[in-house]
Design a protein around this motif. Structure first.
Motif, PDB file in Angstrom:
ATOM      1  N   LEU A 109     -27.983  28.955 -17.961  1.00 32.95           N
ATOM      2  CA  LEU A 109     -28.633  28.697 -16.678  1.00 32.95           C
ATOM      3  C   LEU A 109     -27.788  29.183 -15.501  1.00 32.95           C
ATOM      4  CD1 LEU A 109     -30.065  25.087 -17.206  1.00 32.95           C
ATOM      5  CD2 LEU A 109     -31.365  27.218 -17.099  1.00 32.95           C
ATOM      6  N   GLY A 110     -26.560  29.623 -15.795  1.00 33.00           N
ATOM      7  CA  GLY A 110     -25.688  30.144 -14.748  1.00 33.00           C
ATOM      8  C   GLY A 110     -24.714  29.135 -14.180  1.00 33.00           C
ATOM      9  N   LEU A 111     -24.640  27.947 -14.785  1.00 32.73           N
ATOM     10  CA  LEU A 111     -23.689  26.954 -14.281  1.00 32.73           C
ATOM     11  C   LEU A 111     -22.261  27.395 -14.557  1.00 32.73           C
ATOM     12  CD1 LEU A 111     -25.333  23.511 -15.167  1.00 32.73           C
ATOM     13  CD2 LEU A 111     -25.714  25.017 -13.205  1.00 32.73           C
ATOM     14  N   PHE A 112     -21.353  27.014 -13.682  1.00 30.62           N
ATOM     15  CA  PHE A 112     -19.918  27.313 -13.778  1.00 30.62           C
ATOM     16  C   PHE A 112     -19.636  28.820 -13.792  1.00 30.62           C
ATOM     17  CE2 PHE A 112     -20.543  23.178 -15.866  1.00 30.62           C
ATOM     18  CZ  PHE A 112     -19.736  22.391 -15.066  1.00 30.62           C
ATOM     19  N   SER A 113     -20.470  29.582 -13.095  1.00 28.39           N
ATOM     20  CA  SER A 113     -20.255  31.034 -13.060  1.00 28.39           C
ATOM     21  C   SER A 113     -20.053  31.584 -11.654  1.00 28.39           C
ATOM     22  CB  SER A 113     -21.444  31.757 -13.720  1.00 28.39           C
ATOM     23  OG  SER A 113     -22.638  31.531 -12.999  1.00 28.39           O
ATOM     24  N   LYS A 114     -20.324  30.746 -10.626  1.00 27.26           N
ATOM     25  CA  LYS A 114     -20.205  31.216  -9.244  1.00 27.26           C
ATOM     26  C   LYS A 114     -19.010  30.568  -8.554  1.00 27.26           C
ATOM     27  CE  LYS A 114     -25.197  31.887  -8.848  1.00 27.26           C
ATOM     28  NZ  LYS A 114     -26.442  31.462  -8.159  1.00 27.26           N
TER      29      LYS A 114
ATOM     30  N   ASN B  82     -32.287  22.698 -12.758  1.00 21.99           N
ATOM     31  CA  ASN B  82     -32.559  23.982 -13.410  1.00 21.99           C
ATOM     32  C   ASN B  82     -32.546  25.084 -12.356  1.00 21.99           C
ATOM     33  OD1 ASN B  82     -33.583  26.240 -14.720  1.00 21.99           O
ATOM     34  ND2 ASN B  82     -35.007  25.056 -15.966  1.00 21.99           N
ATOM     35  N   PRO B  83     -31.400  25.743 -12.167  1.00 21.23           N
ATOM     36  CA  PRO B  83     -31.285  26.760 -11.116  1.00 21.23           C
ATOM     37  C   PRO B  83     -32.274  27.913 -11.257  1.00 21.23           C
ATOM     38  CG  PRO B  83     -29.126  26.152 -11.975  1.00 21.23           C
ATOM     39  CD  PRO B  83     -30.140  25.545 -12.892  1.00 21.23           C
ATOM     40  N   LYS B  84     -32.808  28.127 -12.464  1.00 26.11           N
ATOM     41  CA  LYS B  84     -33.743  29.232 -12.665  1.00 26.11           C
ATOM     42  C   LYS B  84     -35.153  28.914 -12.170  1.00 26.11           C
ATOM     43  CE  LYS B  84     -31.255  31.734 -16.245  1.00 26.11           C
ATOM     44  NZ  LYS B  84     -31.320  32.447 -17.542  1.00 26.11           N
ATOM     45  N   LEU B  85     -35.383  27.662 -11.767  1.00 16.67           N
ATOM     46  CA  LEU B  85     -36.658  27.314 -11.131  1.00 16.67           C
ATOM     47  C   LEU B  85     -36.521  27.485  -9.617  1.00 16.67           C
ATOM     48  CD1 LEU B  85     -37.666  24.154 -13.200  1.00 16.67           C
ATOM     49  CD2 LEU B  85     -38.643  26.454 -13.365  1.00 16.67           C
TER      50      LEU B  85
ATOM     51  N   GLY C 171     -40.915  22.511 -22.481  1.00 15.41           N
ATOM     52  CA  GLY C 171     -39.520  22.930 -22.540  1.00 15.41           C
ATOM     53  C   GLY C 171     -39.060  23.748 -21.341  1.00 15.41           C
ATOM     54  N   ILE C 172     -37.757  23.933 -21.260  1.00 13.86           N
ATOM     55  CA  ILE C 172     -37.157  24.658 -20.136  1.00 13.86           C
ATOM     56  C   ILE C 172     -37.713  26.069 -20.010  1.00 13.86           C
ATOM     57  CG2 ILE C 172     -35.005  25.680 -19.294  1.00 13.86           C
ATOM     58  CD1 ILE C 172     -33.517  23.263 -20.327  1.00 13.86           C
ATOM     59  N   ASN C 173     -37.753  26.794 -21.107  1.00 10.97           N
ATOM     60  CA  ASN C 173     -38.183  28.187 -21.044  1.00 10.97           C
ATOM     61  C   ASN C 173     -39.632  28.316 -20.603  1.00 10.97           C
ATOM     62  OD1 ASN C 173     -35.656  29.107 -21.854  1.00 10.97           O
ATOM     63  ND2 ASN C 173     -36.176  29.029 -24.024  1.00 10.97           N
TER      64      ASN C 173
END
Length: 559
Positions: A497-502, A218-221, A182-184
């Motif tokens: 994941l932080g999408l659509f926040s910057k 996955n921006p957190k990778l 999984g992602i986490n």
């Protein structure tokens, strides 16, 4: 939970073959299925192998039938999904079959006390990551003799430092573990830059394309994704080169991004892919020549539509209605029968002038307009884009924005075909999944009838109920589209994941490309393009701009 039955070596596919050895049940005279009577084996036998037939077999398996009847029904299935197999097992009442189902449905912790066969059939690597090291070691001990490869993959998960174990594993174990956890777990345990030795080991395997997509979306990778900077893309697909371009942009290597984008452009023949890549080349270089290329394109997608809006170029290849032929025909077409739509699709795989004339004459009533639009699209090779506005009576009580949204979704979901059925059994004009329609029926205190989901009136009623709930938390058509397609929970995971926040020169387009589900990513773009066209058509007193919708997509995270 009681200790699960020992797993027999038979799998559920074997049960379907057993039907050849049983005596067929005695035929009885039962009337043709008419949506009010029970589905019968005799009726099913007359239908072509198809997803639609599988859907009706599933409904048949829910009826009061014998084990032999269940087995015969299973023998008619085109594709044995878990949903069908689980329902079959309830009726078949066979100990080994029940054992297989119990293993497949068991939780990871329940599987600890079962045997190797049951563990192998029931435990997914994603589930295994939820177990403690002691629990994993218990399972590994049980399976390693019979399933050594599976045991080795579990050892990677159970290792004190899973990343070290992963990069030293063989290529198959590397991909199995990375792609199926999984992602986490990936973020916590695999977010390190890959050594050059590991890259050389995995780069020529066809699964590397899936690896690239999984990582870059996955921006957190962020540390792992540095492994793909300056990655050799000669043998990769256009899509993988595009993902590598996005990765280079994220790390501000714009020169390498330009190279990847051009590589991607040269590898694809898809018009919409070319439009996307040209748009990104413009974002990267600000070269107006890319916009000029897009402005002359006749495809209806967010890229060409946006450029036409920027340059004040009208959209010319759209029609909102079709004139019906006023003629008499002895043939008829049952718009309420899912098999009629299936037969039409099959018949038009090979299309010619004769078939065009036949169907143009046949589809001469208002309720057949969606079918006629499909025929016209086939005839002119989709050069004209039909944006029909059916179901006026069913939508009369809704405002323009909701109508535009419903039309945008149903055009993409079903082409407005009331009897459309997807491969996962989503039904009707708005392609509602059975579990959702049952839930909505319960909330509305309606008596649930799966047949009614093939009726536009009921399907639209349930879809609007669902949209009402989504719009309690979402106000942008793109976000609603993502949630409608993949679920609100998935959309929330994107935000996490932080999408659509910057807010930068590449947003919101970068976030739109980092949607991890390919189907949802493209679905969102198509629904948004549909919505834009319908909103301007239905509310033509003022101009509704894509640029404004794009602007509202960026929502900075709260501190």
């Amino acid at each position: 939970m009681k200790k699960l039955l020992s797993l027999f070596s038979l799998t559920f596919l074997a049960y379907a073959n057993e039907v050849n050895n049983i005596v067929k049940i005695e035929e009885t005279s039962i009337k043709e299925y008419d949506k009010k009577s029970a589905i019968t084996l005799q009726w099913l036998e007359t239908k072509p192998y198809s997803t639609i037939k599988d859907f009706y077999i599933l409904q048949y398996l829910k009826q009061d039938i014998t084990p032999d009847e269940a087995l015969e029904a299973l023998s008619m299935v085109k594709s044995v999904s878990n949903t069908i197999f689980f329902q079959f097992a309830k009726k078949f009442k066979h100990d080994e079959t029940i054992a297989v189902v119990q293993c497949m449905k068991a939780s990871a912790k329940d599987l600890i006390d079962t045997d190797a066969n049951c563990i192998k059939n029931g435990l997914r690597l994603k589930q295994a990551t939820k177990l403690s090291q002691i629990e994993l070691l218990t399972i590994i001990k049980k399976v390693e003799e019979k399933y050594p490869n599976f045991a080795q993959q579990l050892k990677i998960i159970a290792a004190p430092i899973p990343f070290t174990k992963l990069i030293s594993s063989n290529i198959d174990d590397f991909y199995e573990v990375f792609l199926n956890t999984g992602i986490n777990f990936k973020i916590e345990h695999f977010n390190y830059k890959l050594p050059l030795k590991t890259i050389n080991k995995i780069k020529d395997d066809k699964r590397v394309e899936k690896l690239i997509k999984y990582c870059i979306t996955n921006p957190k990778l962020n540390l792992l994704n540095k492994s793909f900077l300056n990655f050799e893309d000669t043998t990769l697909s256009s899509k993988s080169s595009f993902f590598l371009a996005l990765n280079s942009i994220i790390y501000n290597d714009f020169n390498q991004a330009f190279i990847y984008l051009n590589n991607s452009l040269n590898k694809t023949t898809s018009i919409i892919e070319k439009n996307k890549i040209n748009f990104w080349l413009y974002l990267l270089t600000k070269d107006e020549n890319y916009l000029e290329t897009l402005s002359t394109n006749t495809n209806v997608d967010i890229y060409s539509l946006y450029v036409k809006e920027l340059k004040n170029i009208p959209i010319k290849n759209i029609k909102y209605n079709i004139s019906l032929k006023q003629n008499e025909t002895k043939e008829s077409f049952d718009t309420k029968d899912p098999f009629s739509w299936f037969n039409l699709l099959e018949d038009t795989k090979e299309f010619n002038e004769e078939k065009f004339k036949k169907y143009e004459n046949l589809f001469n009533k208002k309720e057949t307009l969606p079918f006629l639009a499909f025929i016209y699209n086939k005839y002119d090779n989709y050069k004209t884009h039909y944006f029909l506005t059916p179901f006026e009576e069913e939508l009369k009580d809704y405002d323009i924005d909701r109508k535009a949204l419903v039309y945008a979704i149903s055009r993409q979901e079903s082409r407005f075909i009331p009897t459309a059925l997807s491969s996962v059994y989503a039904q009707g004009v708005m392609q509602i999944m059975p579990f959702l329609s049952e839930h909505i029926a319960e909330n509305l205190k309606d008596e649930y009838d799966f047949n009614k989901m093939f009726e536009a009136k009921t399907n639209l009623k349930y879809a609007n109920y669902h949209l009402n709930n989504l719009q309690k938390n979402l106000d942008n058509p793109l976000f609603i589209a993502y949630s409608y397609n993949a679920g609100y929970g998935y959309f929330k995971s994107l935000k996490n994941l932080g999408l659509f926040s910057k807010n930068n020169q590449f947003e919101p387009f970068l976030s739109m490309e980092l949607i991890s589900y390919d189907e949802t990513k493209e679905y969102g773009k198509k629904v948004l393009a549909n919505y834009y066209i319908y909103k301007n058509y239905l509310d033509n007193k003022k101009e509704h701009k894509l640029s404004f919708i794009f602007h509202t997509l960026i929502q900075p995270l709260a501190n």
